[in-house]
Design an enzyme around this catalytic site. Structure first.
Site, PDB file in Angstrom:
ATOM      1  N   ASP A 297       1.182  -0.737  -0.223  1.00  0.00           N
ATOM      2  CA  ASP A 297       0.027   0.336  -0.544  1.00  0.00           C
ATOM      3  C   ASP A 297       0.617   1.059   0.020  1.00  0.00           C
ATOM      4  O   ASP A 297       2.033   1.333  -0.709  1.00  0.00           O
ATOM      5  CB  ASP A 297      -1.124   0.070   1.476  1.00  0.00           C
ATOM      6  CG  ASP A 297      -2.675   1.212   1.229  1.00  0.00           C
ATOM      7  OD1 ASP A 297      -1.877   2.076   0.216  1.00  0.00           O
ATOM      8  OD2 ASP A 297      -3.167  -0.178   0.858  1.00  0.00           O
ATOM      9  N   HIS A 331       1.635   1.884  -3.162  1.00  0.00           N
ATOM     10  CA  HIS A 331       0.777   3.115  -4.074  1.00  0.00           C
ATOM     11  C   HIS A 331       0.031   4.478  -4.082  1.00  0.00           C
ATOM     12  O   HIS A 331       0.206   4.596  -4.672  1.00  0.00           O
ATOM     13  CB  HIS A 331      -1.169   2.756  -3.583  1.00  0.00           C
ATOM     14  CG  HIS A 331      -1.352   1.284  -3.291  1.00  0.00           C
ATOM     15  ND1 HIS A 331      -1.084   0.191  -4.178  1.00  0.00           N
ATOM     16  CD2 HIS A 331      -2.664   0.989  -2.115  1.00  0.00           C
ATOM     17  CE1 HIS A 331      -2.130  -0.472  -4.111  1.00  0.00           C
ATOM     18  NE2 HIS A 331      -2.635  -0.345  -2.776  1.00  0.00           N
TER      19      HIS A 331
END
Length: 556
Positions: A297, A331
């Site tokens: 992430d 991300h």
């Protein structure tokens, strides 16, 4: 006459000095870095072996390690040594004045026996929530460290649900053979039935008055812990160690002061849900340097609480230095938000590289958050192979992957104007310069709210090779100087929608581009272009019918 002339000169000189002083003072405020206090320990060293620990990968060392830490702390502090070996353990609780030190060939691995982790009142994505106890935690401590060159493994694969589409066929078959439960549509693997139930429970784990830990037992396995959580601690050092395979976030300092992260390796599988690298939440005086992140992430992320709970806490993350780091898969390389309800300010990011992160610089929020993010200084960032945007400001964040999966369809944002309240977030005063990106889907993307535009964003000396160019939606006071976008899609190079006070100086773009500026929206106005050879484009501008033709001015 001579008297008045002399006084006038002195007044003019004084005024000039005052203006110069103000400018220098403003510059100093932008560049003065915070001072982060450092840890200091007694040289006394105690091995966990002296309290009965065994590094055979079978013996559960929870009691031995915690007894060693407590004993050293009670004696005034020192070093707790994790020597060579594979040390299986349950949750570890740090204590003040203790440096937990891992040898190079030491692996500290946390057990996959969920019964070893009790439910505790903690925090999840910026709001109070019941969670399983973190593998490593510390509360209200001072002068603590985790150092060395060993490995801390959170055994996160035992906790995380996994989507079939994120694995190869052989990986999926291996996962099924390990146990667990598969969803009815055969698209998602879950560690247990409790995880399935938790995934279907609205606001799972949120603390409710009158409920105890026992009331959440039927979804306990779903309430994944962050690998390391430090709360209300002062003077912290994490140095040299590898943190990997976390159940949720890897590193989560919350309400801490004087925090240094140096030369860390932070790793997670690319598909690890909520597998952030580090989330600095409501902390003050922070240094992150020389570290490498390769996670599932966001890589390096700034937070300060979510929605009403974050605003009620009201503690911003501030005085942060982030330098000389590398982020691989994530991300976002450097990220602020989306849980930024307490605000974020005075943050310096420089000399970092992002390699293959979904988005490079990622600033995200949404209605309901509130909070002000301001005084952000970014300098000398290099990026390659960015699947999404190199630079992104988005006030319509939704909790989905930043890059859609193959075949995934997402609905377009419906723009509506709502009243400004305490829950309206704000992005303002960003200074971003000396950025190079080789390969991105889109170069630069701004999307503010109609009731609260993104404001006062300065980009200077930026070169980005990308498929698409620049998009500015609901922005006010956007300054682009010496920006070079080398794009495949040249229709348009720059799209401006409902934005004002846009200043573009020295824009470079591909010769023969189909359209340089596409301007839409009745609120678009005061767009100034200078130092730009607009003749390189086949068409300079196209404006929608609701745009005043005087909106765009080009100074040759």
């Amino acid at each position: 006459m001579k008297f008045f002339s002399g006084n006038l000169c002195r007044i003019q000189t004084a005024l000039a000095c005052l203006i110069l002083f103000s400018a220098v003072q403003a510059f100093a405020q932008k560049t003065a870095l915070p001072i982060i206090r450092q840890v200091s320990f007694k040289k006394d060293t105690t091995s966990i072996i002296s309290f009965g620990a065994k590094g055979d990968g079978v013996f559960l060392n929870t009691e031995s390690i915690n007894k060693t830490i407590a004993s050293v702390s009670q004696k005034g502090g020192g070093v707790v040594l994790i020597p060579s070996g594979l040390w299986l353990t349950g949750p570890i609780e740090l204590k003040s004045n203790v440096n937990l030190h891992l040898k190079r060939d030491a692996i500290l691995q946390f057990t996959d026996d969920f019964n070893q982790y009790k439910l505790v009142e903690g925090n999840w994505e910026g709001a109070p929530a019941w969670r399983n106890q973190s593998p490593i935690s510390g509360n209200n401590l001072e002068n603590i460290a985790i150092t060395g060159t060993g490995i801390i493994d959170g055994n996160g694969g035992a906790w995380r649900m996994v989507k079939k589409e994120k694995l190869t066929e052989s990986q999926w078959k291996k996962l099924l053979a390990s146990g667990g439960v598969v969803s009815e549509d055969n698209k998602t693997w879950y560690p247990s039935q409790k995880v399935i139930k938790g995934s279907k429970t609205k606001s799972a784990g949120v603390i409710e008055a009158g409920k105890t830990a026992a009331d959440y037992d039927d979804i306990k396995d779903f309430l994944r812990p962050n690998l390391l959580v430090l709360t209300n601690c002062k003077k912290i050092l994490l140095e040299g160690v590898t943190f990997q395979n976390s159940p949720a976030w890897n590193l989560h300092p919350l309400l801490c002061q004087d925090l240094t992260l140096r030369n860390l390796q932070v790793k997670n599988p690319w598909y690890a849900q909520n597998g952030d690298g580090v989330d600095i939440e409501s902390c003050k005086n922070v240094l992150i340097e020389g570290s490498t992140f390769d996670v599932g992430d966001d890589g390096i992320c700034i937070k300060s609480g979510r929605d009403e709970a974050g605003r009620k806490r009201g503690v911003p993350t501030e005085n942060v230095i982030i330098r000389n780091n590398v982020v691989y898969h994530a991300h976002g390389g450097f990220v602020i938000g989306s849980e930024m309800s307490g605000g974020a300010r005075n943050i310096w990011v420089y000399d970092c590289s992002f390699i293959g992160t979904d988005i490079g610089l990622r600033f995200k929020t949404t209605r309901g958050r509130g909070g002000v993010v301001e005084n952000i200084f970014v300098d000398r960032i290099n990026m390659i192979d960015i699947p999404g945007e190199a630079i992104l400001f988005d006030m319509y964040y939704a909790a989905v992957d930043p890059v859609p999966l193959a075949g995934e369809k997402r609905e377009a944002i419906k723009t509506v104007l709502v009243p400004v309240t305490e829950s309206t977030p704000q992005f303002r005063n960003f200074y971003i310069k000396n950025i190079v990106a080789n390969g991105a889907d889109k170069a630069i993307f701004f999307r503010g709210l109609p009731e609260m535009n993104i404001k006062d964003i300065h980009l200077e000396n930026v070169t980005i090779q990308s498929k698409k160019g620049i998009e500015i939606i609901e922005g006010t006071g956007i300054f682009l100087k010496n920006v070079n976008v080398i794009t495949e899609d040249t229709n348009p190079v720059v799209h401006v929608q409902n934005s004002s006070n846009i200043n573009i100086d020295g824009l470079q773009f591909k010769k023969g581009s189909d359209l340089l500026f596409n301007i839409t929206g009745e609120r678009s106005k005061d767009i100034k272009v200078s130092g730009t050879d607009v003749s390189k484009a086949k068409n300079t501008s196209v404006m929608s019918n609701d745009v005043n033709k005087s909106t765009l001015s080009i100074k040759k």
